[in-house]
Design an enzyme around this catalytic site. Structure first.
Site, PDB file in Angstrom:
ATOM      1  N   GLY A  10       0.827  -1.203   0.000  1.00 51.88           N
ATOM      2  CA  GLY A  10       0.000   0.000   0.000  1.00 51.88           C
ATOM      3  C   GLY A  10       0.857   1.247   0.000  1.00 51.88           C
ATOM      4  O   GLY A  10       2.019   1.222   0.396  1.00 51.88           O
ATOM      5  N   ARG A  11       0.273   2.354  -0.436  1.00 47.31           N
ATOM      6  CA  ARG A  11       1.029   3.604  -0.502  1.00 47.31           C
ATOM      7  C   ARG A  11       0.103   4.769  -0.179  1.00 47.31           C
ATOM      8  O   ARG A  11      -1.011   4.851  -0.700  1.00 47.31           O
ATOM      9  CB  ARG A  11       1.633   3.780  -1.892  1.00 47.31           C
ATOM     10  CG  ARG A  11       2.485   5.035  -2.035  1.00 47.31           C
ATOM     11  CD  ARG A  11       3.010   5.202  -3.460  1.00 47.31           C
ATOM     12  NE  ARG A  11       4.086   4.283  -3.750  1.00 47.31           N
ATOM     13  CZ  ARG A  11       4.024   3.307  -4.638  1.00 47.31           C
ATOM     14  NH1 ARG A  11       2.897   3.088  -5.302  1.00 47.31           N
ATOM     15  NH2 ARG A  11       5.051   2.519  -4.864  1.00 47.31           N
ATOM     16  N   THR A  14       2.207   9.916   3.041  1.00 46.24           N
ATOM     17  CA  THR A  14       3.380  10.024   3.912  1.00 46.24           C
ATOM     18  C   THR A  14       3.990   8.688   4.293  1.00 46.24           C
ATOM     19  O   THR A  14       5.015   8.660   4.970  1.00 46.24           O
ATOM     20  CB  THR A  14       3.019  10.773   5.214  1.00 46.24           C
ATOM     21  OG1 THR A  14       2.011  10.028   5.922  1.00 46.24           O
ATOM     22  CG2 THR A  14       2.500  12.171   4.917  1.00 46.24           C
ATOM     23  N   THR A  16       4.478   4.203   3.195  1.00 44.73           N
ATOM     24  CA  THR A  16       4.321   3.082   2.266  1.00 44.73           C
ATOM     25  C   THR A  16       4.355   1.790   3.068  1.00 44.73           C
ATOM     26  O   THR A  16       5.138   1.653   4.004  1.00 44.73           O
ATOM     27  CB  THR A  16       5.450   3.078   1.218  1.00 44.73           C
ATOM     28  OG1 THR A  16       5.435   4.315   0.506  1.00 44.73           O
ATOM     29  CG2 THR A  16       5.263   1.938   0.227  1.00 44.73           C
ATOM     30  N   ASP A 126     -11.523   5.941  13.203  1.00 45.73           N
ATOM     31  CA  ASP A 126     -11.683   5.725  11.761  1.00 45.73           C
ATOM     32  C   ASP A 126     -12.071   4.277  11.459  1.00 45.73           C
ATOM     33  O   ASP A 126     -11.490   3.630  10.586  1.00 45.73           O
ATOM     34  CB  ASP A 126     -10.401   6.102  11.017  1.00 45.73           C
ATOM     35  CG  ASP A 126     -10.649   6.365   9.531  1.00 45.73           C
ATOM     36  OD1 ASP A 126     -11.802   6.666   9.158  1.00 45.73           O
ATOM     37  OD2 ASP A 126      -9.694   6.276   8.740  1.00 45.73           O
TER      38      ASP A 126
END
Length: 372
Positions: A10-11, A14, A16, A126
C-alpha cells in the site's frame, strides 16, 4: 529482529506499506515506513498499537528508525500480516456484499476489538471496512490506528477520520469519543450489507462536503437496508442514534439479540494466492479528487499535513475536507477500476498456510534488510 523488505502492499501520502519476512521465523510481516521528518502520525500509531494486545486488533511486532542505503532516515512500524485482506475486499469478492452469517461474525469481532481498546482509554476514530482486516484464522481485526487517540477529558485534539463514517458530533467538530466509534460500527455494517458506505450510492460520487454537512447538521440518520431483518435494524438503530449519549456501548451491543442468537461460525476463506485491490489497510490517505482542478491544491495540502493539529475544524468546510484527505480517505465511491489512474494499494495472499514458495512470492522484489 532482522527482516527483509519485499513488495509494496500500500502507498499513502506520507507512508508506504511493504510485505516483509523475518529472518528467524516463517512469519510474514507488514511494514509501514515513512521518512522520519514526516512520521509524526506513524510514530503515534506505533505508540498506541504497542500498548494493545487482543485477538481482534492487528498485532504489533516492533518499530525502528533506520538510515537507508540512499541516506534517507526512515521510521518503520512492523505489524502482523493479514492474508485475507479487508472487509471491503471481502465484500468486493462476493459481488459487493457480505452474507448475513459473516456480517454477524465480523460485527461481533469488531465490537470485541472496540470493547478492548475502549477499556484502555483509546478511541480508534476511523472504523470502516477498509480498516478492518481478516486474519489467517478468519477473525476480523481492527487495524490502521493512524487516527486513533487516547481519551482526554481536558484536552480535545482535532477530529479525524472519514466523512461518510463520522458521527454527527464529529462532523460538527465538537468531540470524538467512544460513542463515535459505535456510530462508525453501524456505518461499517451498512457497508458490509450493501457494498457501499452510508450517505452514498455505488453508482454515484457524492460531494464529500455535502456528506459532512448532512451528517453534522441534518436530522437524518443513514438509511437502513430494507433487506435486513427487524432484529438487525434494531441493532443498527442502537448504533446510529444522533445523540451520542443515547448510543449503546460495545459491551451492550455484544449482548444484543442480533449477535447473541446467531451461532459463532468459522468463515469460509476462499483459496487463492495474490489479488490486488484499490483499498488501503494501513493508511487512510487514498483519495480521489472531487474535481481535477483541485489536484495542485491537494498536493500542497498534503505537504502541510503535519500541521493538522493546528487546524480549526470550525473553519471553512472545503478547507476541512482538504485536510481530512491527508488522514482519512472517503471510501464512499466505487470508482472505475479499469481506469489508468488506479494504483495498487493492497495485496492479499490467501490461504491459511504460507509455503516457502508463497513466501518468496509475497516478499519478492526485496530491496533491503532491516534490523530491529
Amino acid at each position: 529482529m532482522e527482516w527483509t523488505r519485499g513488495r509494496i502492499l500500500g502507498r499513502g501520502s506520507t507512508a508506504t506499506v511493504y510485505a516483509a519476512a523475518g529472518h528467524n521465523s516463517d512469519e510474514i510481516l507488514a511494514v509501514k515506513s515513512s521518512e522520519v521528518h514526516r512520521s509524526e502520525f506513524l510514530q503515534r500509531e506505533a505508540k498506541i498499537l504497542s500498548s494493545l494486545s487482543s485477538p481482534y486488533v492487528i498485532g504489533y511486532r516492533g518499530s525502528e528508525t533506520k538510515r537507508e542505503s540512499n541516506g534517507v532516515v526512515m521510521y518503520n512500524l512492523l505489524m502482523e500480516y493479514a492474508p485475507y485482506g479487508t472487509l471491503t475486499d471481502a465484500a468486493a469478492k462476493d459481488g459487493g456484499r457480505v452474507d448475513e452469517t459473516r456480517v454477524v461474525k465480523y460485527t461481533r469481532d469488531i465490537l470485541k476489538g472496540l470493547e478492548y481498546i475502549h477499556s484502555k482509554g483509546i478511541v480508534h476514530c476511523d472504523v470502516k471496512g477498509s480498516n478492518v482486516v481478516i486474519s489467517e484464522k478468519g477473525e476480523a481485526k481492527i487495524a490502521d490506528f493512524g487516527c486513533a487517540k487516547r481519551v482526554d477529558p481536558v484536552f480535545e485534539s482535532p477530529v479525524m477520520g472519514t466523512p461518510a463514517f463520522m458521527a454527527p458530533e464529529v462532523a460538527r467538530g465538537e468531540k470524538q469519543g467512544k460513542e463515535s466509534d459505535i456510530w462508525a460500527v453501524g456505518c461499517t455494517m451498512i457497508e458490509m450489507v450493501t457494498g457501499s458506505p452510508p450517505w452514498t450510492k455505488a453508482d454515484s460520487r457524492e460531494d464529500p462536503v455535502s456528506v459532512l454537512y448532512r451528517v453534522g447538521y441534518s436530522s437524518e440518520t443513514p438509511e437502513l437496508p430494507c433487506l435486513l431483518a427487524e432484529e438487525a435494524k434494531d441493532f443498527l438503530e442502537k448504533c446510529l442514534k444522533r445523540e451520542a449519549n443515547e448510543r449503546w456501548t460495545a459491551t451492550q451491543l455484544l449482548n444484543h439479540p442480533f449477535l447473541t442468537t446467531k451461532p459463532d461460525i468459522e468463515p469460509v476463506l476462499v483459496p487463492g494466492l495474490i489479488s490486488n485491490s484499490p483499498t488501503s489497510v494501513t493508511d487512510q490517505t487514498f483519495w480521489r479528487s472531487v474535481e481535477e482542478e483541485e489536484e495542485e491544491e491537494t498536493e500542497e495540502i498534503q505537504k502541510d499535513s503535519r500541521d493538522l493539529d493546528r487546524l480549526s475544524l470550525w473553519g471553512c468546510y472545503s478547507e476541512r475536507i482538504g485536510r481530512l484527505k491527508c488522514v482519512g480517505g472517503l471510501d464512499g465511491t466505487r470508482c472505475d477500476m479499469e481506469g489508468g489512474d488506479w494504483i495498487m494499494v493492497r495485496a492479499r495472499c490467501e490461504g491459511t498456510m504460507i509455503s516457502g514458495s508463497q513466501k518468496e512470492l509475497i516478499i519478492s522484489e526485496n530491496v533491503l534488510v532491516g534490523e530491529l
